[in-house]
Motif scaffolding. Sequence first.
Motif, mmCIF file in Angstrom:
data_model
loop_
_atom_site.group_PDB
_atom_site.id
_atom_site.type_symbol
_atom_site.label_atom_id
_atom_site.label_comp_id
_atom_site.label_asym_id
_atom_site.label_seq_id
_atom_site.Cartn_x
_atom_site.Cartn_y
_atom_site.Cartn_z
ATOM 1 N N GLU A 23 0.825 -1.206 0.000
ATOM 2 C CA GLU A 23 0.000 0.000 0.000
ATOM 3 C C GLU A 23 0.864 1.264 0.000
ATOM 4 N N ALA A 24 2.010 1.222 0.685
ATOM 5 C CA ALA A 24 2.909 2.376 0.708
ATOM 6 C C ALA A 24 3.439 2.670 -0.687
ATOM 7 N N ILE A 25 3.745 1.616 -1.448
ATOM 8 C CA ILE A 25 4.234 1.797 -2.820
ATOM 9 C C ILE A 25 3.114 2.329 -3.703
ATOM 10 N N ARG A 26 1.933 1.741 -3.587
ATOM 11 C CA ARG A 26 0.789 2.204 -4.383
ATOM 12 C C ARG A 26 0.467 3.667 -4.095
ATOM 13 N N ALA A 27 0.468 4.020 -2.821
ATOM 14 C CA ALA A 27 0.107 5.390 -2.439
ATOM 15 C C ALA A 27 1.130 6.388 -2.976
ATOM 16 N N ALA A 28 2.407 6.036 -2.904
ATOM 17 C CA ALA A 28 3.448 6.928 -3.423
ATOM 18 C C ALA A 28 3.292 7.111 -4.925
ATOM 19 N N HIS A 29 3.023 6.030 -5.623
ATOM 20 C CA HIS A 29 2.846 6.087 -7.077
ATOM 21 C C HIS A 29 1.606 6.914 -7.430
ATOM 22 N N ALA A 30 0.518 6.702 -6.722
ATOM 23 C CA ALA A 30 -0.717 7.440 -6.993
ATOM 24 C C ALA A 30 -0.541 8.930 -6.721
ATOM 25 N N LEU A 57 18.490 -3.521 -20.847
ATOM 26 C CA LEU A 57 19.117 -3.183 -19.574
ATOM 27 C C LEU A 57 18.160 -2.470 -18.632
ATOM 28 N N TRP A 58 17.369 -1.551 -19.159
ATOM 29 C CA TRP A 58 16.409 -0.836 -18.328
ATOM 30 C C TRP A 58 15.300 -0.260 -19.194
ATOM 31 N N SER A 59 14.214 0.117 -18.530
ATOM 32 C CA SER A 59 13.063 0.696 -19.210
ATOM 33 C C SER A 59 12.554 1.869 -18.388
ATOM 34 N N ASP A 60 12.265 2.978 -19.068
ATOM 35 C CA ASP A 60 11.750 4.167 -18.396
ATOM 36 C C ASP A 60 10.384 4.504 -18.982
ATOM 37 N N LEU A 61 9.332 4.310 -18.194
ATOM 38 C CA LEU A 61 7.971 4.615 -18.624
ATOM 39 C C LEU A 61 7.488 5.936 -18.038
ATOM 40 N N GLY A 62 8.409 6.704 -17.483
ATOM 41 C CA GLY A 62 8.049 7.990 -16.895
ATOM 42 C C GLY A 62 7.777 7.878 -15.410
ATOM 43 N N ASP A 63 6.680 7.241 -15.055
ATOM 44 C CA ASP A 63 6.329 7.060 -13.644
ATOM 45 C C ASP A 63 6.846 5.740 -13.087
ATOM 46 N N LEU A 64 7.388 4.890 -13.970
ATOM 47 C CA LEU A 64 7.873 3.574 -13.562
ATOM 48 C C LEU A 64 9.156 3.268 -14.324
ATOM 49 N N VAL A 65 10.230 3.025 -13.575
ATOM 50 C CA VAL A 65 11.528 2.707 -14.169
ATOM 51 C C VAL A 65 11.991 1.377 -13.588
#
Length: 311
Positions: free
Chosen positions: A86-93, A143-151
């Motif tokens: 929930e802490a991860i979800r809340a930070a992302h939201a 190697l990595w992916s950057d979707l803006g809000d999720l890396v």
Amino acid sequence: MRSVAVLAYDGMSPFHLSVPCLVLGDRLGGEVEYDVQVCAEHPGRLGTNAGFDLYVERGLDVMEHADLVILPSWEPDLEPSGRLVEAIRAAHARGATVVGLCIGAFLVAASGIADGRDVVTHWRWAERLAAQYPKVDVRADVLWSDLGDLVTSAGTAASLDCCLHLVRTHHGVERAEQLARVIVVAPHRSGSQAQYIPVPVPPDPTDDVIERAMVWARMRLDQPVSLDEWAAAVALSRRTFTRQFRARTGSSGQAWLLQQRLDRARLLLETTDQSIERVATASGFGSSAALRHHFHHVLGTTPQRHRQEFG
């Protein structure tokens, strides 16, 4: 200054924990641009898989105000608690960027914020991650992916690449290259580079023809470089050069060259007051129209906007 919450947990790898702290915290003496705080669901003394303990003072409340939430690892057999998820979800939201390094991708997937989206992880764990979280599109080819809000990134050295990418995104090419020199790593490996590239070691380690070809091309970024000319410069046929370049780097010569030209253009925009047309010529694009096209297609911005942000 961006605030960063880095998650620690009992039994984790201290190397994985140290990567974001080193790159973003820059504990080696440079200008600090991030406020990095290590946190844990259960603050206090935490064990590591290296035989020594850590002491973490801060709890998950650090995530409540962080601009970046970094999950540098996780134990695939460990079911995350509802409180942590929930802490991860809340930070992302709330708008924080969530970064999953290596098998931290398991925690990203468990939070649900990556459902229907690409998530990169270490190739060794990709099959298990896909089976455990079928709603996530798992990638083990980059190697990595950057979707803006999720890396997300692959493991170990790729975590360094990913964190340097964050510095490059937030503070420009020059700052990222300065930092890379301090910690003595390659200044830039593209996220699209393959994770696992079987490269045979030449009998004479100094006789790396593809490395010589890279140096040759970098010295001529302001000039047209044809594939035939490039191959001939290291005494290879076009076909052999193309095959060996892909085996060595995981990408085509032209894709690699485009990335080098973009990096040169970004650096010139950040460090000089040359006109956009002059930057385009000096980086080998030939015209400002071509430079703008590639900036928009690859970086999602314009040369002028990049200069305003990082110059």
